[in-house]
Design a protein around this motif. Structure first.
Motif, short mmCIF file in Angstrom:
data_model
loop_
_atom_site.label_atom_id
_atom_site.label_comp_id
_atom_site.label_asym_id
_atom_site.label_seq_id
_atom_site.Cartn_x
_atom_site.Cartn_y
_atom_site.Cartn_z
N UNK A 134 0.84 -1.21 0.00
CA UNK A 134 0.00 0.00 0.00
C UNK A 134 0.87 1.25 0.00
N UNK A 135 1.97 1.21 0.73
CA UNK A 135 2.89 2.36 0.78
C UNK A 135 3.48 2.64 -0.61
N UNK A 136 3.90 1.58 -1.31
CA UNK A 136 4.46 1.75 -2.65
C UNK A 136 3.41 2.30 -3.62
N UNK A 137 2.19 1.79 -3.53
CA UNK A 137 1.11 2.28 -4.40
C UNK A 137 0.85 3.76 -4.14
N UNK A 138 0.80 4.14 -2.89
CA UNK A 138 0.54 5.53 -2.53
C UNK A 138 1.64 6.44 -3.06
N UNK A 139 2.88 6.00 -2.99
CA UNK A 139 4.00 6.80 -3.51
C UNK A 139 3.84 7.02 -5.02
N UNK A 140 3.48 5.96 -5.77
CA UNK A 140 3.26 6.09 -7.21
C UNK A 140 2.13 7.07 -7.50
N UNK A 141 1.03 6.96 -6.74
CA UNK A 141 -0.13 7.82 -6.97
C UNK A 141 0.18 9.28 -6.68
N UNK A 142 0.92 9.51 -5.60
CA UNK A 142 1.33 10.88 -5.26
C UNK A 142 2.23 11.44 -6.36
N UNK A 143 3.18 10.63 -6.82
CA UNK A 143 4.07 11.05 -7.90
C UNK A 143 3.27 11.34 -9.17
N UNK A 144 2.27 10.51 -9.45
CA UNK A 144 1.46 10.68 -10.65
C UNK A 144 0.70 11.99 -10.64
N UNK A 145 0.10 12.31 -9.53
CA UNK A 145 -0.64 13.57 -9.42
C UNK A 145 0.30 14.77 -9.58
N UNK A 146 1.46 14.73 -8.92
CA UNK A 146 2.44 15.82 -9.03
C UNK A 146 2.92 15.97 -10.48
N UNK A 147 3.18 14.83 -11.14
CA UNK A 147 3.67 14.82 -12.51
C UNK A 147 2.67 15.52 -13.43
N UNK A 148 1.40 15.19 -13.28
CA UNK A 148 0.35 15.79 -14.11
C UNK A 148 0.22 17.28 -13.82
N UNK A 149 0.27 17.65 -12.55
CA UNK A 149 0.16 19.07 -12.20
C UNK A 149 1.31 19.87 -12.78
N UNK A 150 2.50 19.30 -12.79
CA UNK A 150 3.68 20.01 -13.29
C UNK A 150 3.69 20.05 -14.82
N UNK A 151 3.41 18.93 -15.46
CA UNK A 151 3.57 18.84 -16.91
C UNK A 151 2.32 19.21 -17.71
N UNK A 152 1.13 18.96 -17.15
CA UNK A 152 -0.08 19.12 -17.93
C UNK A 152 -1.08 20.11 -17.34
N UNK A 153 -0.66 20.93 -16.42
CA UNK A 153 -1.54 21.97 -15.90
C UNK A 153 -2.07 22.81 -17.06
N UNK A 154 -3.32 23.20 -17.00
CA UNK A 154 -3.95 23.95 -18.09
C UNK A 154 -3.16 25.20 -18.46
N UNK A 155 -2.65 25.93 -17.48
CA UNK A 155 -1.89 27.15 -17.76
C UNK A 155 -0.63 26.82 -18.56
N UNK A 156 0.03 25.74 -18.21
CA UNK A 156 1.25 25.34 -18.92
C UNK A 156 0.92 25.00 -20.36
N UNK A 157 -0.15 24.24 -20.58
CA UNK A 157 -0.55 23.84 -21.93
C UNK A 157 -0.92 25.06 -22.75
N UNK A 158 -1.73 25.96 -22.19
CA UNK A 158 -2.13 27.18 -22.90
C UNK A 158 -0.89 28.03 -23.23
N UNK A 159 0.01 28.18 -22.28
CA UNK A 159 1.23 28.95 -22.53
C UNK A 159 2.05 28.34 -23.67
#
Length: 173
Positions: A134-159
């Protein structure tokens, strides 16, 4: 093209190994088997007892949020919206190491990548996910959310779009 045959083969193997897994498939059947899967193939898998078929789903995020993992063993993609959505709602991702998919998933950081057109590689990734703590899964999920926020945030895409538009306009002046 979506790797449904490989998915079904890997799913049967994982079910045989662990028994307590359930697989859900969404999407419209494709009459041309070269492009996807037809209703007959789906019905065979549903009758096997470990596949639930939903057909076309209007609110995929609602269904996805009840799942442990999204698997997209695609042969080729643009940027798969389903993977972006999975990362946003906190669902683990397994996908193929092809352009588009690997742009959303960094292997063993925010999901798992497998070889394209390989049910064995897909099975290995699915089995690896099954065995994560469960700890490993949670780490992946947290990383996934951060990755999307950094790379695919709407402002970044529009810019990025504005940057390309401005570059083209400046080249034409």
């Amino acid at each position: 093209d979506k790797g449904i045959r490989e998915f079904f083969m890997a799913a049967r193997k994982l079910y045989k190994k662990h028994g307590n897994v359930e697989f859900h498939v969404c999407g419209k059947p494709e009459p041309n088997l070269a492009l996807g899967y037809n209703a007959e193939l789906i019905n065979q898998e549903v009758e096997s007892g470990n596949v639930v078929y939903h057909g076309h789903v209007n609110n995929i995020l609602q269904l996805m949020s009840t799942m442990d993992c999204v698997v997209l063993p695609s042969y080729r993609e643009g940027t798969p919206r389903v993977l972006l959505e999975a990362a946003c709602v906190g669902v683990f991702i397994i996908t193929t190491d092809v352009p588009g998919c690997r742009d959303v998933v960094e292997n063993e950081v925010n999901g798992l990548l497998c070889d394209v057109k390989s049910s064995d590689s897909l099975f290995y990734a699915m089995d690896s996910f099954y065995n994560l703590s469960n700890e490993q899964r949670l780490r992946h999920l947290t990383n996934g959310r951060k990755f999307i926020e950094i790379k695919y945030d709407e402002k970044i895409v529009v810019d990025r779009y504005w940057s390309v538009i401005n570059r083209i306009l400046n080249e034409n002046n």
